[in-house]
Design an enzyme around this catalytic site. Sequence first.
Site, PDB file in Angstrom:
ATOM      1  N   LEU A 140      72.671 -22.566  46.496  1.00  0.00           N
ATOM      2  CA  LEU A 140      72.206 -22.320  45.263  1.00  0.00           C
ATOM      3  C   LEU A 140      72.715 -23.797  44.126  1.00  0.00           C
ATOM      4  O   LEU A 140      73.491 -23.438  43.244  1.00  0.00           O
ATOM      5  CB  LEU A 140      72.499 -20.781  44.426  1.00  0.00           C
ATOM      6  CG  LEU A 140      72.253 -20.353  44.765  1.00  0.00           C
ATOM      7  CD1 LEU A 140      72.293 -18.830  43.487  1.00  0.00           C
ATOM      8  CD2 LEU A 140      70.006 -20.711  44.350  1.00  0.00           C
ATOM      9  N   CYS A 141      72.868 -24.206  45.542  1.00  0.00           N
ATOM     10  CA  CYS A 141      74.139 -25.564  44.489  1.00  0.00           C
ATOM     11  C   CYS A 141      72.771 -27.207  44.810  1.00  0.00           C
ATOM     12  O   CYS A 141      72.859 -27.860  45.753  1.00  0.00           O
ATOM     13  CB  CYS A 141      74.720 -26.228  45.500  1.00  0.00           C
ATOM     14  SG  CYS A 141      75.299 -25.960  47.345  1.00  0.00           S
TER      15      CYS A 141
END
Length: 366
Positions: A140-141
């Site tokens: 999630l980056c």
Amino acid sequence: MKLVCFASLVASAAAFTTSGAAFTTHSYSVGQRSANVDNGAHRTRKATIVMDGKANAIRDRIKSVNNTKKITMAMKLVAAAKVRRAQDAVVATRPFSETLQSVFGGLINRMGGDTADIPLLTQRDVNKVTLVCITGDRGLCGGYNTFMIRKAENRFAELKKAGLEVDMVLIGKKGIKYFTKRSYPIRAQFECGQNPTSKEALAISEELLNTFLSGETDTIELLYTKFESLISSAPSVRTLVPFSATEISQKGDEVFSLTSSAGDFGVERTEIDAAEPQEFPNDMIFEQDPTQIVNSILPLYLNGQILRTLQESVASELAARMQSMQSASDNAKALEKNLSMQYNRARQAAVTQEILEIVSGAMAVE
């Protein structure tokens, strides 16, 4: 028999007899309400108009998207708080780094620049290279981990093409998982969380020092993500060991600070000049030879460099997560707006259809 047939005919006619009350229309002024109107039927009709299958499904999806937007915004704020913590950790290590740099520069000047007896400053003929790759532990980056892994793969291929032996030291779960599945030569693995400590950096530096001083590798390259801004991070490669005496004593530093204005986050960078070499009097007598002191300082310098690099990589990961969550929140907001328009259109279509049915029924009765 005739009497029975006549009675049946009368009953059928009575059933189709129109009553004036059945088609009586009531008109009310604005704000006036009749107590004789059956509100139960009205509520049922309203539920049929608004809560039909299509509108109900769209409404549920709007709620789901709204909840997702709240989660992504919360994750962005959490990442921002962790960036501030990483910023404070970098600032806290500055006094030690400056003192170390100053003492090292003074000792090198006292030795007259002669570093032949210092193994960590001695250049070798390169036959084998160790790549230290730093990735994150979580997703999630955005493309943070993907870019770093791709950079490591390309560098590995370049060194192999040049005819050099290559092995890897992996830091971070994402890199460990990726390269382990593809049978790359891995020397060591380390996991590092969102708050790197000096103990974790010490374990990594000891592994690298033992590898280099034992002659198992000739040079160690560090692959990490350089923090530039909240929207930009650059995968970088630099030689970690052997050191350059000139680079250690003359290299400046920069410190970043997270700022906020009108709800928007930003980064301010401060350039710091290299610490001035400490001046030792000519008549000062060292208990140990300056060469031995430098040999003792360099492992501390390596430990500090690794800790600083871990902190910078974590800051880059958190900044990428902030940007990713902001994009997800913006997309959720746009999707929610689009779904609201669809919901209103479905509701309007149901109301229009209901009105048409009522008018058609009234016209058919007339």
